[in-house]
Scaffold this active site. Structure first.
Site, short mmCIF file in Angstrom:
data_model
loop_
_atom_site.label_atom_id
_atom_site.label_comp_id
_atom_site.label_asym_id
_atom_site.label_seq_id
_atom_site.Cartn_x
_atom_site.Cartn_y
_atom_site.Cartn_z
N ALA A 39 -59.27 -37.42 3.11
CA ALA A 39 -59.78 -36.51 2.09
C ALA A 39 -60.25 -35.19 2.70
O ALA A 39 -59.88 -34.10 2.25
CB ALA A 39 -60.91 -37.18 1.31
N GLY B 222 -51.51 -50.32 4.90
CA GLY B 222 -50.57 -50.49 3.80
C GLY B 222 -49.75 -49.27 3.42
O GLY B 222 -48.57 -49.18 3.72
N SER C 290 -61.94 -44.47 8.45
CA SER C 290 -61.12 -45.53 7.87
C SER C 290 -59.66 -45.15 7.75
O SER C 290 -58.78 -46.01 7.82
CB SER C 290 -61.68 -45.91 6.50
OG SER C 290 -62.96 -46.49 6.62
N THR C 291 -59.36 -43.86 7.54
CA THR C 291 -57.98 -43.44 7.34
C THR C 291 -57.08 -43.90 8.48
O THR C 291 -55.99 -44.44 8.26
CB THR C 291 -57.89 -41.90 7.21
OG1 THR C 291 -58.60 -41.48 6.05
CG2 THR C 291 -56.43 -41.46 7.08
N LYS D 115 -68.68 -37.75 12.82
CA LYS D 115 -69.89 -38.22 13.49
C LYS D 115 -69.60 -39.01 14.76
O LYS D 115 -70.51 -39.35 15.50
CB LYS D 115 -70.76 -39.05 12.54
CG LYS D 115 -70.18 -40.34 12.06
CD LYS D 115 -71.23 -41.01 11.16
CE LYS D 115 -70.76 -42.32 10.61
NZ LYS D 115 -71.78 -42.97 9.77
N HIS E 232 -61.51 -57.43 1.19
CA HIS E 232 -60.10 -57.64 1.47
C HIS E 232 -59.89 -59.12 1.76
O HIS E 232 -60.62 -59.72 2.55
CB HIS E 232 -59.64 -56.81 2.66
CG HIS E 232 -58.15 -56.69 2.75
ND1 HIS E 232 -57.35 -57.73 3.16
CD2 HIS E 232 -57.32 -55.67 2.46
CE1 HIS E 232 -56.08 -57.35 3.11
NE2 HIS E 232 -56.04 -56.10 2.69
N GLU F 270 -47.31 -54.20 -3.45
CA GLU F 270 -48.55 -54.88 -3.10
C GLU F 270 -49.19 -55.47 -4.34
O GLU F 270 -48.72 -55.25 -5.47
CB GLU F 270 -49.51 -53.91 -2.39
CG GLU F 270 -48.98 -53.43 -1.05
CD GLU F 270 -49.94 -52.52 -0.32
OE1 GLU F 270 -49.67 -52.23 0.87
OE2 GLU F 270 -50.95 -52.09 -0.91
N GLU G 60 -63.51 -42.06 -0.72
CA GLU G 60 -64.28 -43.28 -0.99
C GLU G 60 -65.74 -43.00 -1.28
O GLU G 60 -66.43 -43.82 -1.90
CB GLU G 60 -64.14 -44.25 0.18
CG GLU G 60 -64.59 -45.65 -0.11
CD GLU G 60 -64.32 -46.62 1.02
OE1 GLU G 60 -64.80 -47.77 0.95
OE2 GLU G 60 -63.62 -46.24 2.00
N HIS H 221 -64.39 -54.49 2.40
CA HIS H 221 -63.29 -53.57 2.69
C HIS H 221 -63.42 -52.20 2.04
O HIS H 221 -63.11 -51.19 2.65
CB HIS H 221 -61.99 -54.22 2.24
CG HIS H 221 -60.76 -53.43 2.54
ND1 HIS H 221 -60.41 -53.05 3.82
CD2 HIS H 221 -59.79 -52.93 1.72
CE1 HIS H 221 -59.26 -52.36 3.77
NE2 HIS H 221 -58.89 -52.27 2.52
N ARG I 251 -60.49 -51.99 -7.17
CA ARG I 251 -59.46 -51.03 -6.73
C ARG I 251 -58.12 -51.73 -6.55
O ARG I 251 -58.03 -52.76 -5.89
CB ARG I 251 -59.87 -50.40 -5.40
CG ARG I 251 -58.82 -49.47 -4.80
CD ARG I 251 -59.27 -48.96 -3.46
NE ARG I 251 -59.23 -49.98 -2.45
CZ ARG I 251 -58.25 -50.10 -1.54
NH1 ARG I 251 -57.22 -49.29 -1.57
NH2 ARG I 251 -58.31 -51.03 -0.62
N ARG J 272 -56.86 -58.17 -5.62
CA ARG J 272 -57.64 -58.59 -4.45
C ARG J 272 -58.88 -59.40 -4.81
O ARG J 272 -59.26 -60.32 -4.06
CB ARG J 272 -58.05 -57.35 -3.64
CG ARG J 272 -56.88 -56.72 -2.91
CD ARG J 272 -57.31 -55.48 -2.17
NE ARG J 272 -56.22 -54.95 -1.39
CZ ARG J 272 -56.29 -53.82 -0.69
NH1 ARG J 272 -57.39 -53.11 -0.70
NH2 ARG J 272 -55.25 -53.40 0.01
N SER K 258 -63.96 -36.47 8.48
CA SER K 258 -62.69 -35.98 9.03
C SER K 258 -61.52 -36.93 8.74
O SER K 258 -60.58 -37.00 9.51
CB SER K 258 -62.82 -35.79 10.54
OG SER K 258 -63.17 -37.03 11.16
#
Length: 543
Positions: free
Chosen positions: A17, A49, A43-44, A36, A244, A122, A375, A351, A386, A290, A14
């Site tokens: 994406a 950033g 993560s969203t 779940k 990260h 960034e 992801e 990360h 990335r 990174r 959810s």
């Protein structure tokens, strides 16, 4: 009692994406979106950033493509990079149309003919191209998309639903390979229900929880990758796990990431004595990609025997810091750190999972009817590292592309029928949950120690031996006891850990996020690491 649900489209996950796909699909389709945990656990919601896109007139598609290819250490698939970047502006416009409250530019910039929204820069980017909502972009995007989804009568949002495994024709002993749905644990009832659908989408995020220290929420367990592998899908480049560089180092701060934009706006990395060190490692200093920054920090911590380094932006005006980084400012202040006057103690943390389930540009996997986006997927965009803020862009571009492919195939796919319910007749309740907890801890510790920022052949061999022992224990436990969220996640994460280790052992070079002391040089030819569970057809090109 086990239940059976039918939908046209089943979206497992959810986040950005999954919600984008659900909202883009036609309103006459019946769509289920599974989370779940609580809906905001992905993560969203925690992304600080922003989203990288070509939005300013001084920027170009070619520049964004070139920066991405450079950050990816020669391993990006240029067609995937170009496809993503070329669709970046329309993806951002879609988000703006949904009502995402991106930070607007001030009047002076608008008078000079600048872009309507503020753009930051960034690491790895040669232009300001990161559109953001202060330093809480993920929350702004997620809350907007969730509000839109709740307003759609055809979208069913289901919380506390943990996908156990995919249902395929092959699994049921039928002719064909198509994905028909999934078995899903309802945590509130403790029952495993059957969800069937014409199309199934894995949008479950990455697998950073395989490491002891991570910036990710607890649910980042590689569920979609593991389920897809068991269903017969190839996976790619799982040796590339991004750390990260700047996670807040404080005993009470669980997984708080300090956005890369702090460095983009002038933040400096320093040793405890106040000395800058990044210029010694890369001419781009704090704005290097990174992987370079994380390795530099790791090197200095080990060289000096220190627990952390420091990120200092206190030389900037206090009001600038508070307005640009309100989330970081407030969170650090809660731990007694005033970032307008003090440097922030930081350490690297796992990360982002750059590899994943192999897909084409429509998000199609090797199993017909099964898509992977975000992801969870391996599109070829990220290569060996990335670049900052390309990940959310990938979510939106590939979700919209998958939507177009589903719509084009709607009339060719019928609703699955005669799918059996989950059989729990041979299992019992476990009174040994301590075993699961112990295995969790062991897995995450040896992955951090042996498959972390710096690797060796010996470390990888040790990790491979240990993960195989764990998998045997987990399989025995899974076969005899009722499933729980912890057991499902442990089973998935241990499998993905094995895939990561096997991928790393196949790469005899140092490239991007995969750095090994045994092969410190980069090979002349860049090749993806593709693992195959069983012979599968290659994904075909989009229509």
């Amino acid at each position: 009692m086990s239940l059976h649900f039918q939908h046209d489209v089943l979206v497992i996950g959810s986040g950005a994406a999954g919600l984008t796909l659900a909202l883009t699909l036609p309103s006459h389709l019946r769509i289920a979106v599974l989370s779940k945990g609580d809906l905001s656990n992905g993560s969203t919601y925690w992304a600080q950033g922003g989203v990288a896109a070509v939005l300013d007139d001084t920027d170009t598609v070619e520049s964004h493509v070139a920066d991405t290819l450079d950050a990816g250490a020669g391993l990006c698939r240029e067609d995937a990079v170009r496809f993503t970047v070329e669709h970046s502006r329309e993806a951002i416009q879609w988000l703006i149309d949904q009502g995402v409250p991106f930070t607007r530019e001030d009047e002076t910039a608008l008078e000079d003919g600048g872009f309507e929204f503020h753009l930051t820069r960034e690491g790895g980017h040669s232009h300001r191209r990161i559109i953001h909502a202060a330093d809480a972009t993920g929350a702004a995007i997620f809350n907007t998309l969730l509000e839109q989804a709740r307003g759609r009568s055809n979208i069913e949002l289901l919380e506390q639903r943990v996908a156990v495994d995919l249902i395929t024709e092959r699994r049921l002993g039928l002719e064909g390979e198509r994905c028909l749905g999934a078995y899903v644990l309802d945590r509130t009832r403790g029952e495993v229900d059957t969800f069937t659908a014409r199309f199934v989408i894995l949008a479950t995020g990455g697998a950073a929880k395989v490491y002891l220290y991570t910036s990710n929420p607890d649910g980042a367990c590689g569920d979609g990758i593991a389920m897809a592998w068991r269903a017969g899908c190839r996976v790619g480049n799982l040796e590339f796990n991004q750390f990260h560089p700047t996670c807040l180092y404080h005993p009470q701060a669980k997984s708080f990431l300090v956005t890369e934009a702090v460095r983009g706006e002038g933040g400096l990395l320093k040793l405890p004595n106040g000395e800058r060190f990044m210029p010694r490692f890369d001419e781009r200093a704090e704005l290097a990609p990174r992987d370079i920054v994380a390795r530099a920090i790791d090197h200095e911590m080990k060289r000096l025997g220190i627990d952390c380094v420091y990120l200092d932006i206190s030389h900037k005006p206090a009001e600038f810091i508070k307005s640009h980084f309100p989330t970081v400012y407030e969170r650090c202040l809660g731990f007694g750190i005033d970032i307008t006057r003090q440097a922030i103690p930081v350490v690297p943390a796992a990360h982002y999972t750059c590899g994943g389930v192999v897909v084409d540009r429509c998000g199609r996997t090797d199993v017909p009817g099964l898509y992977a986006i975000g992801e969870t997927s391996f599109t070829g965009l990220h290569g060996a590292n990335r670049m900052a803020s390309n990940s959310l862009l990938e979510c939106f571009v590939y979700a919209r592309s998958a939507c177009n492919d589903i719509v084009a195939n709607l009339n060719r796919v019928d609703m699955p029928s005669d799918v059996p319910c989950w059989d729990a007749s041979q299992v019992t309740d476990s009174d040994e949950d301590v075993i699961i907890a112990h295995n969790w801890d062991e897995l995450r510790r040896f992955m951090w120690d042996y498959v972390g920022i710096v690797r060796t052949n010996k470390r990888l061999q040790r990790a491979q031996h240990r993960v195989r022992l764990l998998l045997d224990e987990i399989d025995e436990f899974y076969s005899n006891y009722k499933v729980s969220r912890d057991l499902i996640e442990l089973r998935n994460l241990a499998l993905v850990a094995e895939l990561m280790i096997n991928s790393a052992m196949r790469r005899h070079e140092s490239r991007g996020l995969h750095y090994t002391l045994d092969y410190p040089e980069q090979l002349a030819e860049a090749r993806d690491t593709i693992l195959t569970p069983t012979p599968q057809a290659q994904p075909s090109a989009c229509d």
